[in-house]
Design a protein around this motif. Structure first.
Motif, PDB file in Angstrom:
ATOM      1  N   THR A  36       0.821  -1.212   0.000  1.00 37.19           N
ATOM      2  CA  THR A  36       0.000   0.000   0.000  1.00 37.19           C
ATOM      3  C   THR A  36       0.854   1.262   0.000  1.00 37.19           C
ATOM      4  OG1 THR A  36      -1.787  -1.132   1.186  1.00 37.19           O
ATOM      5  CG2 THR A  36      -1.771   1.283   1.247  1.00 37.19           C
ATOM      6  N   PHE A  37       1.875   1.285   0.831  1.00 33.28           N
ATOM      7  CA  PHE A  37       2.666   2.506   0.996  1.00 33.28           C
ATOM      8  C   PHE A  37       3.840   2.619   0.016  1.00 33.28           C
ATOM      9  CE2 PHE A  37       0.619   2.233   5.177  1.00 33.28           C
ATOM     10  CZ  PHE A  37       0.188   3.538   5.335  1.00 33.28           C
ATOM     11  N   PHE A  38       4.311   1.494  -0.509  1.00 39.27           N
ATOM     12  CA  PHE A  38       5.516   1.547  -1.334  1.00 39.27           C
ATOM     13  C   PHE A  38       5.341   0.837  -2.674  1.00 39.27           C
ATOM     14  CE2 PHE A  38       6.943   1.836   3.090  1.00 39.27           C
ATOM     15  CZ  PHE A  38       7.639   3.026   3.042  1.00 39.27           C
ATOM     16  N   ALA A  39       4.169   0.912  -3.240  1.00 34.85           N
ATOM     17  CA  ALA A  39       3.929   0.278  -4.527  1.00 34.85           C
ATOM     18  C   ALA A  39       4.891   0.827  -5.582  1.00 34.85           C
ATOM     19  CB  ALA A  39       2.481   0.516  -4.972  1.00 34.85           C
ATOM     20  N   LYS A  40       5.658  -0.086  -6.207  1.00 35.64           N
ATOM     21  CA  LYS A  40       6.606   0.243  -7.278  1.00 35.64           C
ATOM     22  C   LYS A  40       7.780   1.104  -6.816  1.00 35.64           C
ATOM     23  CE  LYS A  40       4.223  -1.931 -10.405  1.00 35.64           C
ATOM     24  NZ  LYS A  40       4.731  -3.193 -11.001  1.00 35.64           N
ATOM     25  N   ARG A  41       7.855   1.417  -5.541  1.00 35.47           N
ATOM     26  CA  ARG A  41       8.996   2.189  -5.018  1.00 35.47           C
ATOM     27  C   ARG A  41       9.888   1.202  -4.276  1.00 35.47           C
ATOM     28  NH1 ARG A  41       7.087   6.056  -1.162  1.00 35.47           N
ATOM     29  NH2 ARG A  41       9.031   7.175  -1.417  1.00 35.47           N
ATOM     30  N   TYR A  42      10.550   0.364  -5.044  1.00 35.43           N
ATOM     31  CA  TYR A  42      11.230  -0.790  -4.473  1.00 35.43           C
ATOM     32  C   TYR A  42      12.392  -0.424  -3.566  1.00 35.43           C
ATOM     33  CZ  TYR A  42       8.438  -3.590  -7.674  1.00 35.43           C
ATOM     34  OH  TYR A  42       7.399  -4.180  -8.333  1.00 35.43           O
ATOM     35  N   GLY A  43      13.137   0.605  -3.917  1.00 34.66           N
ATOM     36  CA  GLY A  43      14.263   0.992  -3.086  1.00 34.66           C
ATOM     37  C   GLY A  43      13.816   1.486  -1.720  1.00 34.66           C
ATOM     38  N   ASN A  44      12.797   2.365  -1.693  1.00 30.94           N
ATOM     39  CA  ASN A  44      12.284   2.887  -0.434  1.00 30.94           C
ATOM     40  C   ASN A  44      11.612   1.783   0.382  1.00 30.94           C
ATOM     41  OD1 ASN A  44      12.089   5.037  -2.707  1.00 30.94           O
ATOM     42  ND2 ASN A  44      12.215   6.234  -0.824  1.00 30.94           N
ATOM     43  N   ARG A  45      10.935   0.898  -0.326  1.00 29.44           N
ATOM     44  CA  ARG A  45      10.312  -0.256   0.338  1.00 29.44           C
ATOM     45  C   ARG A  45      11.383  -1.113   1.020  1.00 29.44           C
ATOM     46  NH1 ARG A  45       5.949  -3.475  -2.018  1.00 29.44           N
ATOM     47  NH2 ARG A  45       5.915  -5.591  -1.158  1.00 29.44           N
ATOM     48  N   ALA A  46      12.500  -1.306   0.326  1.00 32.92           N
ATOM     49  CA  ALA A  46      13.576  -2.123   0.873  1.00 32.92           C
ATOM     50  C   ALA A  46      14.143  -1.504   2.147  1.00 32.92           C
ATOM     51  CB  ALA A  46      14.686  -2.303  -0.159  1.00 32.92           C
ATOM     52  N   VAL A  47      14.242  -0.183   2.201  1.00 30.60           N
ATOM     53  CA  VAL A  47      14.774   0.482   3.390  1.00 30.60           C
ATOM     54  C   VAL A  47      13.936   0.147   4.616  1.00 30.60           C
ATOM     55  CG1 VAL A  47      15.084   2.727   4.506  1.00 30.60           C
ATOM     56  CG2 VAL A  47      15.914   2.370   2.178  1.00 30.60           C
ATOM     57  N   VAL A  48      12.611   0.270   4.490  1.00 38.35           N
ATOM     58  CA  VAL A  48      11.728   0.019   5.628  1.00 38.35           C
ATOM     59  C   VAL A  48      11.705  -1.468   5.974  1.00 38.35           C
ATOM     60  CG1 VAL A  48       9.354   0.151   6.471  1.00 38.35           C
ATOM     61  CG2 VAL A  48      10.309   2.038   5.143  1.00 38.35           C
ATOM     62  N   LEU A  49      11.591  -2.323   4.977  1.00 36.72           N
ATOM     63  CA  LEU A  49      11.496  -3.760   5.240  1.00 36.72           C
ATOM     64  C   LEU A  49      12.801  -4.327   5.796  1.00 36.72           C
ATOM     65  CD1 LEU A  49       9.326  -5.065   2.271  1.00 36.72           C
ATOM     66  CD2 LEU A  49       8.631  -4.365   4.564  1.00 36.72           C
ATOM     67  N   PHE A 139       8.304 -14.233   6.150  1.00 37.06           N
ATOM     68  CA  PHE A 139       8.716 -12.876   5.791  1.00 37.06           C
ATOM     69  C   PHE A 139       9.779 -12.919   4.696  1.00 37.06           C
ATOM     70  CE2 PHE A 139      11.241  -9.010   6.272  1.00 37.06           C
ATOM     71  CZ  PHE A 139      10.276  -8.033   6.412  1.00 37.06           C
ATOM     72  N   GLU A 140      10.718 -13.838   4.820  1.00 44.12           N
ATOM     73  CA  GLU A 140      11.780 -13.945   3.819  1.00 44.12           C
ATOM     74  C   GLU A 140      11.243 -14.508   2.493  1.00 44.12           C
ATOM     75  OE1 GLU A 140      14.193 -12.334   4.362  1.00 44.12           O
ATOM     76  OE2 GLU A 140      15.091 -12.596   6.336  1.00 44.12           O
ATOM     77  N   GLU A 141      10.233 -15.341   2.559  1.00 39.58           N
ATOM     78  CA  GLU A 141       9.590 -15.788   1.316  1.00 39.58           C
ATOM     79  C   GLU A 141       9.065 -14.576   0.554  1.00 39.58           C
ATOM     80  OE1 GLU A 141       6.538 -18.704   1.748  1.00 39.58           O
ATOM     81  OE2 GLU A 141       7.772 -20.067   2.956  1.00 39.58           O
ATOM     82  N   GLU A 142       8.414 -13.669   1.281  1.00 36.01           N
ATOM     83  CA  GLU A 142       7.884 -12.457   0.640  1.00 36.01           C
ATOM     84  C   GLU A 142       9.015 -11.567   0.141  1.00 36.01           C
ATOM     85  OE1 GLU A 142       4.826 -11.923  -0.059  1.00 36.01           O
ATOM     86  OE2 GLU A 142       3.938 -13.571   1.084  1.00 36.01           O
ATOM     87  N   ALA A 143      10.132 -11.557   0.867  1.00 33.64           N
ATOM     88  CA  ALA A 143      11.281 -10.758   0.427  1.00 33.64           C
ATOM     89  C   ALA A 143      11.812 -11.270  -0.908  1.00 33.64           C
ATOM     90  CB  ALA A 143      12.377 -10.793   1.481  1.00 33.64           C
ATOM     91  N   VAL A 144      11.871 -12.589  -1.070  1.00 35.09           N
ATOM     92  CA  VAL A 144      12.327 -13.170  -2.340  1.00 35.09           C
ATOM     93  C   VAL A 144      11.390 -12.743  -3.469  1.00 35.09           C
ATOM     94  CG1 VAL A 144      12.646 -15.323  -3.618  1.00 35.09           C
ATOM     95  CG2 VAL A 144      13.514 -15.126  -1.283  1.00 35.09           C
ATOM     96  N   VAL A 145      10.091 -12.768  -3.198  1.00 33.24           N
ATOM     97  CA  VAL A 145       9.104 -12.340  -4.202  1.00 33.24           C
ATOM     98  C   VAL A 145       9.314 -10.867  -4.551  1.00 33.24           C
ATOM     99  CG1 VAL A 145       6.644 -11.928  -4.626  1.00 33.24           C
ATOM    100  CG2 VAL A 145       7.385 -14.058  -3.533  1.00 33.24           C
ATOM    101  N   GLU A 191      18.318 -13.478   1.161  1.00 33.85           N
ATOM    102  CA  GLU A 191      16.984 -13.656   1.739  1.00 33.85           C
ATOM    103  C   GLU A 191      16.504 -15.103   1.595  1.00 33.85           C
ATOM    104  OE1 GLU A 191      16.464 -11.343   3.473  1.00 33.85           O
ATOM    105  OE2 GLU A 191      16.337  -9.367   2.546  1.00 33.85           O
ATOM    106  N   ALA A 192      16.818 -15.724   0.469  1.00 37.63           N
ATOM    107  CA  ALA A 192      16.442 -17.125   0.287  1.00 37.63           C
ATOM    108  C   ALA A 192      17.138 -18.005   1.318  1.00 37.63           C
ATOM    109  CB  ALA A 192      16.789 -17.586  -1.131  1.00 37.63           C
ATOM    110  N   GLY A 193      18.391 -17.688   1.620  1.00 36.36           N
ATOM    111  CA  GLY A 193      19.110 -18.443   2.641  1.00 36.36           C
ATOM    112  C   GLY A 193      18.491 -18.260   4.017  1.00 36.36           C
ATOM    113  N   HIS A 194      18.124 -17.025   4.372  1.00 34.40           N
ATOM    114  CA  HIS A 194      17.485 -16.774   5.664  1.00 34.40           C
ATOM    115  C   HIS A 194      16.131 -17.476   5.745  1.00 34.40           C
ATOM    116  CE1 HIS A 194      20.703 -14.059   6.182  1.00 34.40           C
ATOM    117  NE2 HIS A 194      20.158 -12.987   5.639  1.00 34.40           N
ATOM    118  N   ARG A 195      15.426 -17.490   4.640  1.00 36.25           N
ATOM    119  CA  ARG A 195      14.137 -18.193   4.571  1.00 36.25           C
ATOM    120  C   ARG A 195      14.288 -19.658   4.961  1.00 36.25           C
ATOM    121  NH1 ARG A 195      12.846 -19.204  -1.438  1.00 36.25           N
ATOM    122  NH2 ARG A 195      14.538 -20.691  -1.024  1.00 36.25           N
ATOM    123  N   ASP A 196      15.243 -20.303   4.343  1.00 30.36           N
ATOM    124  CA  ASP A 196      15.432 -21.734   4.572  1.00 30.36           C
ATOM    125  C   ASP A 196      15.901 -22.019   6.000  1.00 30.36           C
ATOM    126  OD1 ASP A 196      14.743 -21.951   1.918  1.00 30.36           O
ATOM    127  OD2 ASP A 196      16.799 -22.240   1.213  1.00 30.36           O
TER     128      ASP A 196
END
Length: 220
Positions: A36-49, A139-145, A191-196
């Motif tokens: 909702t807050f960071f649609a298509k703003r991947y860099g800014n989304r990454a900072v918060v996540l 959470f890490e599954e979603e990060a990979v996506v 992130e995939a490694g942390h997921r597993d």
């Protein structure tokens, strides 16, 4: 193809228990707010996540450290693994701050989110550590996506493929001419490694038999 690109992008640990359902629902709520807050703003989304992602490893390492001291027993390598995870996520944050240059509101949001999530995760880990690790796994599954979508935007030319920050080149030992694409590929592999690892920790704490872990780990 670089080794860091050879990650399982379809893995999903299927929900099998009430604990799993709680963890999965919680992560989906976080995903909704991020979308909702960071649609298509991947860099800014990454900072918060990444601010959120850097919390669990440190919390879990601290509590496992104290448990090891109380019981006077070895931790079987959990503490070092969790500290490495926390440091890795912190480096993700340092990298994307260089790329996204968050504004004042986003920096304030980082402080608020970190404060709330740290305390919530601390309590959750005290009460239900298996659920806490499952939360991180989902959470890490979603990060990979998310990073896969970020990569697609870069490769399609819809997001500038800027030079990789120096901090990222040093940390991942990237080539001098490395770009944002190389950074996203490396972060996604992390992130995939942390997921597993976190799904495995949750299974071990919940005493899930090996054959059920394999079944639960199939995509679908």
């Amino acid at each position: 193809m670089l080794p860091s690109e050879q990650v399982d992008l379809t893995f999903h640990r299927r929900v099998r228990s009430p604990s799993d359902r709680v963890a999965f629902a919680f992560v989906k709520v976080l995903r909704f707010f991020a979308d909702t807050f960071f649609a298509k703003r991947y860099g800014n989304r990454a900072v918060v996540l990444e601010t959120v992602a850097a919390v669990p490893g440190m919390v879990a390492a601290t509590l496992n450290h104290l448990k090891s001291l109380r019981r006077m027993r070895d931790d079987d390598g959990w503490i070092r693994t969790l500290l490495d995870e926390a440091e890795n996520e912190r480096m993700h944050l340092m990298t994307f701050i260089e790329i996204a240059q968050p504004n004042g509101f986003e920096r304030l949001l980082v402080l608020i989110v970190q404060g709330i999530f740290y305390n919530a995760f601390f309590v959750l880990y005290l009460v239900a550590p298996a659920t806490a690790h499952r939360v991180v796994g989902y959470f890490e599954e979603e990060a990979v996506v998310s990073y896969t979508a970020y990569l697609a935007e870069i490769e399609a030319g819809r997001h500038p493929d800027v030079p990789a920050p120096e901090i990222a080149r040093r940390y991942w030992n990237l080539a001098p001419d490395a770009t944002l694409r190389d950074v996203v590929v490396a972060v996604r592999a992390d992130e995939a490694g942390h997921r597993d690892v976190n799904h495995a920790f949750a299974d071990e704490l919940a005493r899930v038999p090996a054959h059920l872990r394999q079944q639960a780990g199939r995509a679908g």
